[in-house]
Motif scaffolding. Structure first.
Motif: not given
Length: 385
Positions: A137-141, A228-232, A237-241
């Motif tokens: 969840e920390t990576l959501g922004n 690119t790092l931020k994209s990764f 984060y898109n695996h948060n579910t």
């Protein structure tokens, strides 16, 4: 007990020892013996025609101090339960060091299960990694600025380019060519892992990761720019579910810690990773770039397993030209092979070794000479077998 190079008909016994000692999943076990194992790079100890202990000397090229060295990575050091405590490991490791010297290899690496097992043989800690433990969840922004593609064999040139870009300021890393990445695809696949590329105008990053039971494990993440790092990180984060946590291993100078909004939300560990050893000091020092150094130093090395290192050397360096020979004269500096290996791998400094009481010296001017020869760098390696 007898120690020797393995033969073809030893394979099943060696496999059985590996299975007993390491308990690897079948996928990885099959991958290793189909793609990495070579009998000519395997030593065995036999007792009354039964193989009781073995190791492999897997071949890599590593870049150390801007020079490429053929290197044996010692793996699979294993002994049957009934033979443990009887000296077979000492026989095996002693012969391995002699064999590497006979093969004219100058350095060796080893990933220890326990540092105490290998320090007596001259191997010393030379590589760290950072390990990030992050709640997803920390990576959501973060935001995705490009596109992702699941990497395939035909993408190997892009992977090599990204890797080489990421290693340009690193030390001690492995040379990765097409053959290496073809093998890496097999290794990652056998463990149900994934390799993804990121593309903006060009391919500018890749990530290797595994979906474990309780988290995502990112084994490698390399990128040419911060976007690119931020994209990764958003990709993770898109695996948060699916997952609540991610573990990411990186070089020690990685930049994830620089872009997390609140570092109190994550945990960062320094993870000891690999040991290194000088095999042939006399030839190794001749390979170094010492163009701006002029010095004369009598260096006494203590090495209990390679007699050719266990000498006092007179080292004369004049405008980058090295003359080295053995001498009976009194030393200026005395050092053991473990500490010297850390200096040679550019992992630690002469001052650190002195502070730790690992160097005996006659005058501080000789310490300055040693400091000129060996300089600290950012070491990185991430090979598992």
């Amino acid at each position: 007990m007898n120690v020797r190079i393995a033969r073809k008909d030893d394979l099943e016994q060696i496999k059985n020892i590996w299975k007993y000692c390491f308990n690897d999943p079948d996928g990885f076990f099959n991958y290793y013996f189909q793609n990495k194992y070579k009998e000519e790079n395997t030593l065995v100890v036999e007792n009354e025609e039964e193989i009781i202990s073995s190791l492999q000397m897997n071949q890599y090229k590593i870049v150390l101090n801007n020079k490429v060295y053929d290197t044996s990575y010692i793996v699979g050091v294993s002994t049957l339960a009934q033979a443990r405590g009887k000296g077979s490991m000492r026989i095996l490791m002693s012969e391995a060091l002699r064999e590497l010297y006979r093969r004219n290899q100058l350095i060796s690496i080893l990933m220890p299960i326990d540092y105490r097992l290998y320090r007596p043989y001259g191997y010393e800690h030379c590589y760290d990694q950072l390990e990030y433990l992050i709640q997803i969840e920390t990576l959501g922004n973060f935001k995705i600025s490009g596109e992702f593609k699941k990497a395939k064999i035909e993408d190997v040139d892009a992977l090599i380019d990204i890797y080489n870009f990421s290693m340009k300021d690193k030390n001690g890393f492995t040379v990765r060519d097409k053959y290496y990445f073809e093998n890496l695809f097999k290794e990652i696949e056998c463990e149900n892992g994934h390799i993804y590329l990121h593309k903006s105008e060009e391919f500018d990053g890749y990530m290797i990761y595994f979906l474990l039971e309780d988290k995502i494990f990112v084994r490698e993440i390399f990128y040419k720019n911060i976007q690119t790092l931020k994209s990764f990180l958003k990709f993770i984060y898109n695996h948060n579910t699916q997952f609540k946590n991610v573990s990411i291993t990186t070089p020690i100078d990685d930049k994830i810690k620089c872009i997390i909004s609140n570092l109190k939300d994550i945990e960062i560990k320094i993870k000891p990773f690999m040991m290194g050893r000088i095999i042939n000091f006399e030839e190794f020092i001749k390979t170094l770039d010492l163009d701006k150094i002029n010095c004369n130093l009598k260096l006494k090395i203590e090495d209990n397993f390679i007699d050719e290192n266990n000498k006092t050397f007179n080292i004369d360096i004049c405008n980058g030209k090295v003359q080295i020979n053995k001498t009976d004269k009194e030393y200026d500096i005395k050092i053991d092979i473990n500490t010297l290996s850390q200096l040679a791998f550019s992992y630690s400094t002469t001052k650190e070794a002195v502070f730790l009481g690992k160097i005996c010296y006659k005058d501080t001017k000789y310490l300055d000479m040693l400091e000129d020869i060996f300089n600290i760098k950012v070491n990185y390696i991430n090979e598992y077998v």
